[in-house]
Design a protein around this motif. Sequence first.
Motif, PDB file in Angstrom:
ATOM      1  N   ALA A 103     -41.196  -7.765  15.804  1.00 40.13           N
ATOM      2  CA  ALA A 103     -40.599  -9.089  15.663  1.00 40.13           C
ATOM      3  C   ALA A 103     -40.344  -9.414  14.196  1.00 40.13           C
ATOM      4  O   ALA A 103     -39.285  -9.938  13.832  1.00 40.13           O
ATOM      5  CB  ALA A 103     -41.503 -10.143  16.291  1.00 40.13           C
ATOM      6  N   GLU A 104     -41.287  -9.092  13.355  1.00 40.30           N
ATOM      7  CA  GLU A 104     -41.127  -9.359  11.924  1.00 40.30           C
ATOM      8  C   GLU A 104     -40.010  -8.511  11.324  1.00 40.30           C
ATOM      9  O   GLU A 104     -39.258  -8.986  10.458  1.00 40.30           O
ATOM     10  CB  GLU A 104     -42.443  -9.083  11.204  1.00 40.30           C
ATOM     11  N   ALA A 105     -39.895  -7.285  11.781  1.00 37.05           N
ATOM     12  CA  ALA A 105     -38.849  -6.398  11.272  1.00 37.05           C
ATOM     13  C   ALA A 105     -37.453  -6.894  11.637  1.00 37.05           C
ATOM     14  O   ALA A 105     -36.481  -6.648  10.910  1.00 37.05           O
ATOM     15  CB  ALA A 105     -39.058  -4.982  11.805  1.00 37.05           C
ATOM     16  N   ASP A 106     -37.327  -7.600  12.761  1.00 38.79           N
ATOM     17  CA  ASP A 106     -36.035  -8.119  13.213  1.00 38.79           C
ATOM     18  C   ASP A 106     -35.603  -9.372  12.449  1.00 38.79           C
ATOM     19  O   ASP A 106     -34.440  -9.767  12.505  1.00 38.79           O
ATOM     20  CB  ASP A 106     -36.085  -8.449  14.705  1.00 38.79           C
ATOM     21  N   ILE A 107     -36.538 -10.007  11.761  1.00 38.33           N
ATOM     22  CA  ILE A 107     -36.254 -11.238  11.011  1.00 38.33           C
ATOM     23  C   ILE A 107     -35.811 -10.868   9.596  1.00 38.33           C
ATOM     24  O   ILE A 107     -36.509 -10.121   8.909  1.00 38.33           O
ATOM     25  CB  ILE A 107     -37.500 -12.139  10.949  1.00 38.33           C
ATOM     26  N   PRO A 108     -34.653 -11.345   9.135  1.00 40.70           N
ATOM     27  CA  PRO A 108     -34.202 -11.006   7.786  1.00 40.70           C
ATOM     28  C   PRO A 108     -35.236 -11.280   6.689  1.00 40.70           C
ATOM     29  O   PRO A 108     -35.321 -10.510   5.731  1.00 40.70           O
ATOM     30  CB  PRO A 108     -32.961 -11.891   7.611  1.00 40.70           C
ATOM     31  N   LEU A 109     -36.045 -12.308   6.836  1.00 41.74           N
ATOM     32  CA  LEU A 109     -37.072 -12.591   5.835  1.00 41.74           C
ATOM     33  C   LEU A 109     -38.326 -11.747   6.039  1.00 41.74           C
ATOM     34  O   LEU A 109     -39.289 -11.859   5.278  1.00 41.74           O
ATOM     35  CB  LEU A 109     -37.432 -14.078   5.838  1.00 41.74           C
ATOM     36  N   GLN A 110     -38.332 -10.935   7.097  1.00 41.04           N
ATOM     37  CA  GLN A 110     -39.383  -9.935   7.323  1.00 41.04           C
ATOM     38  C   GLN A 110     -40.779 -10.515   7.549  1.00 41.04           C
ATOM     39  O   GLN A 110     -41.789  -9.881   7.224  1.00 41.04           O
ATOM     40  CB  GLN A 110     -39.421  -8.950   6.139  1.00 41.04           C
ATOM     41  N   ARG A 111     -40.846 -11.697   8.125  1.00 45.16           N
ATOM     42  CA  ARG A 111     -42.151 -12.302   8.414  1.00 45.16           C
ATOM     43  C   ARG A 111     -41.989 -13.414   9.439  1.00 45.16           C
ATOM     44  O   ARG A 111     -40.878 -13.920   9.672  1.00 45.16           O
ATOM     45  CB  ARG A 111     -42.776 -12.890   7.141  1.00 45.16           C
ATOM     46  N   LEU A 112     -43.105 -13.816  10.030  1.00 47.12           N
ATOM     47  CA  LEU A 112     -43.120 -14.984  10.898  1.00 47.12           C
ATOM     48  C   LEU A 112     -43.093 -16.243  10.034  1.00 47.12           C
ATOM     49  O   LEU A 112     -43.523 -16.226   8.873  1.00 47.12           O
ATOM     50  CB  LEU A 112     -44.382 -14.990  11.767  1.00 47.12           C
ATOM     51  N   GLY A 113     -42.613 -17.332  10.607  1.00 43.64           N
ATOM     52  CA  GLY A 113     -42.613 -18.590   9.877  1.00 43.64           C
ATOM     53  C   GLY A 113     -43.982 -19.234   9.861  1.00 43.64           C
ATOM     54  O   GLY A 113     -44.829 -18.978  10.726  1.00 43.64           O
ATOM     55  N   LYS A 114     -44.212 -20.070   8.861  1.00 41.11           N
ATOM     56  CA  LYS A 114     -45.422 -20.863   8.791  1.00 41.11           C
ATOM     57  C   LYS A 114     -45.130 -22.246   9.381  1.00 41.11           C
ATOM     58  O   LYS A 114     -44.090 -22.840   9.066  1.00 41.11           O
ATOM     59  CB  LYS A 114     -45.882 -21.009   7.340  1.00 41.11           C
ATOM     60  N   PRO A 115     -45.991 -22.771  10.243  1.00 46.72           N
ATOM     61  CA  PRO A 115     -45.736 -24.091  10.832  1.00 46.72           C
ATOM     62  C   PRO A 115     -45.419 -25.166   9.791  1.00 46.72           C
ATOM     63  O   PRO A 115     -44.600 -26.055  10.041  1.00 46.72           O
ATOM     64  CB  PRO A 115     -47.050 -24.393  11.569  1.00 46.72           C
ATOM     65  N   GLU A 116     -46.033 -25.073   8.622  1.00 46.04           N
ATOM     66  CA  GLU A 116     -45.817 -26.060   7.573  1.00 46.04           C
ATOM     67  C   GLU A 116     -44.367 -26.052   7.078  1.00 46.04           C
ATOM     68  O   GLU A 116     -43.854 -27.080   6.620  1.00 46.04           O
ATOM     69  CB  GLU A 116     -46.754 -25.810   6.389  1.00 46.04           C
ATOM     70  N   GLU A 117     -43.718 -24.898   7.185  1.00 45.86           N
ATOM     71  CA  GLU A 117     -42.325 -24.813   6.731  1.00 45.86           C
ATOM     72  C   GLU A 117     -41.406 -25.615   7.647  1.00 45.86           C
ATOM     73  O   GLU A 117     -40.482 -26.292   7.189  1.00 45.86           O
ATOM     74  CB  GLU A 117     -41.898 -23.348   6.677  1.00 45.86           C
ATOM     75  N   LEU A 118     -41.649 -25.538   8.924  1.00 41.72           N
ATOM     76  CA  LEU A 118     -40.868 -26.356   9.854  1.00 41.72           C
ATOM     77  C   LEU A 118     -41.210 -27.830   9.711  1.00 41.72           C
ATOM     78  O   LEU A 118     -40.328 -28.697   9.766  1.00 41.72           O
ATOM     79  CB  LEU A 118     -41.104 -25.893  11.289  1.00 41.72           C
ATOM     80  N   ALA A 119     -42.482 -28.135   9.495  1.00 41.42           N
ATOM     81  CA  ALA A 119     -42.918 -29.522   9.359  1.00 41.42           C
ATOM     82  C   ALA A 119     -42.240 -30.211   8.179  1.00 41.42           C
ATOM     83  O   ALA A 119     -41.960 -31.414   8.228  1.00 41.42           O
ATOM     84  CB  ALA A 119     -44.433 -29.579   9.196  1.00 41.42           C
ATOM     85  N   SER A 120     -41.953 -29.468   7.131  1.00 41.96           N
ATOM     86  CA  SER A 120     -41.290 -30.056   5.963  1.00 41.96           C
ATOM     87  C   SER A 120     -39.889 -30.537   6.319  1.00 41.96           C
ATOM     88  O   SER A 120     -39.462 -31.615   5.892  1.00 41.96           O
ATOM     89  CB  SER A 120     -41.222 -29.033   4.829  1.00 41.96           C
ATOM     90  N   LEU A 121     -39.157 -29.742   7.107  1.00 36.98           N
ATOM     91  CA  LEU A 121     -37.817 -30.162   7.532  1.00 36.98           C
ATOM     92  C   LEU A 121     -37.895 -31.383   8.428  1.00 36.98           C
ATOM     93  O   LEU A 121     -37.110 -32.333   8.272  1.00 36.98           O
ATOM     94  CB  LEU A 121     -37.115 -29.020   8.264  1.00 36.98           C
ATOM     95  N   VAL A 122     -38.814 -31.373   9.375  1.00 32.54           N
ATOM     96  CA  VAL A 122     -38.955 -32.499  10.285  1.00 32.54           C
ATOM     97  C   VAL A 122     -39.272 -33.777   9.513  1.00 32.54           C
ATOM     98  O   VAL A 122     -38.716 -34.852   9.797  1.00 32.54           O
ATOM     99  CB  VAL A 122     -40.038 -32.223  11.342  1.00 32.54           C
ATOM    100  N   THR A 123     -40.142 -33.685   8.526  1.00 33.93           N
ATOM    101  CA  THR A 123     -40.506 -34.854   7.728  1.00 33.93           C
ATOM    102  C   THR A 123     -39.308 -35.376   6.951  1.00 33.93           C
ATOM    103  O   THR A 123     -39.100 -36.587   6.845  1.00 33.93           O
ATOM    104  CB  THR A 123     -41.655 -34.501   6.765  1.00 33.93           C
ATOM    105  N   PHE A 124     -38.497 -34.476   6.433  1.00 29.83           N
ATOM    106  CA  PHE A 124     -37.262 -34.893   5.760  1.00 29.83           C
ATOM    107  C   PHE A 124     -36.341 -35.623   6.731  1.00 29.83           C
ATOM    108  O   PHE A 124     -35.815 -36.701   6.419  1.00 29.83           O
ATOM    109  CB  PHE A 124     -36.551 -33.683   5.162  1.00 29.83           C
ATOM    110  N   LEU A 125     -36.137 -35.068   7.918  1.00 33.76           N
ATOM    111  CA  LEU A 125     -35.256 -35.708   8.906  1.00 33.76           C
ATOM    112  C   LEU A 125     -35.789 -37.064   9.350  1.00 33.76           C
ATOM    113  O   LEU A 125     -35.026 -37.925   9.794  1.00 33.76           O
ATOM    114  CB  LEU A 125     -35.080 -34.799  10.117  1.00 33.76           C
ATOM    115  N   ALA A 126     -37.101 -37.264   9.237  1.00 40.16           N
ATOM    116  CA  ALA A 126     -37.711 -38.537   9.618  1.00 40.16           C
ATOM    117  C   ALA A 126     -37.613 -39.580   8.512  1.00 40.16           C
ATOM    118  O   ALA A 126     -37.982 -40.736   8.728  1.00 40.16           O
ATOM    119  CB  ALA A 126     -39.185 -38.323   9.975  1.00 40.16           C
TER     120      ALA A 126
END
Length: 261
Positions: free
Chosen positions: A216-239
């Motif tokens: 799964a990580e190899a299939d992702i261009p950034l070569q890793r799983l995401g960190k939940p905090e990274e998504l939370a930052s976008l959500v907080t901005f949208l809020a």
Amino acid sequence: MNIVLKGRKALVGGASQGLGKAIAMQLAASGASVTIVARNEEKLKKVLQELPVTEEQQHGYIVADFSDYGRYKAIMNDYFSSHSVDILINNTNGPKAGTVSEQTDADYQAAFSLLFQTVQYTTSLALQAMKEKQYGRIINLTSRTVKEPADNLALSNTIRAAVVAWGKTLARDVGKYNITVNNILTGNFDTERLRELFTLQAQAQNTTLEAITQKAEADIPLQRLGKPEELASLVTFLASEQASYITGTSIPVDGGLLKSI
């Protein structure tokens, strides 16, 4: 950019762990008073103790099982009879994995109640006060698979696509009230839920969890799983106020995994 949510009240679904917890933590760190929702009271209590209170916020929790729609409606009716929110994060646990041919009529109905009806109903209750205040932020967590369906996630692919279409339609309907509606198409994040899905894949393919994760990580261009905090930052901005002209969008957060435009 300094995001300030002081004085705002947020309701975050599926917040006892994973992405929901990370979002609740970030909203609270930005000054919002947060009510977290999940079915496990013990986990909710632990998260509640972790939520920042730098602005002397009053946080709370609601024990509710998204898979029991009738009971869920009653609990939400009770909450909104005496509360209102400025920020609604629609996030539920996922339905069971499996291919199209493995699902029954009952499976589809259960998934519809879990993923769509709970979201639509909670939003309808939250909108009443949002319209009166002429302010609101509604953010729906869905999945990248609404654009590129995964073979073993037939229920999620189908119903989450409906949530995205509904969210886009809702955004056009409530924009005149200064209410924004956006969808987040989540990719592969390092969460308990993803490990559960990877474990099922490993069992089906007679391999190991480590092997599935590495692929799964190899299939992702950034070569890793995401960190939940990274998504939370976008959500907080949208809020926030800073995102006041962003509505009706479906934003992938997947490390570049989606191949489609």
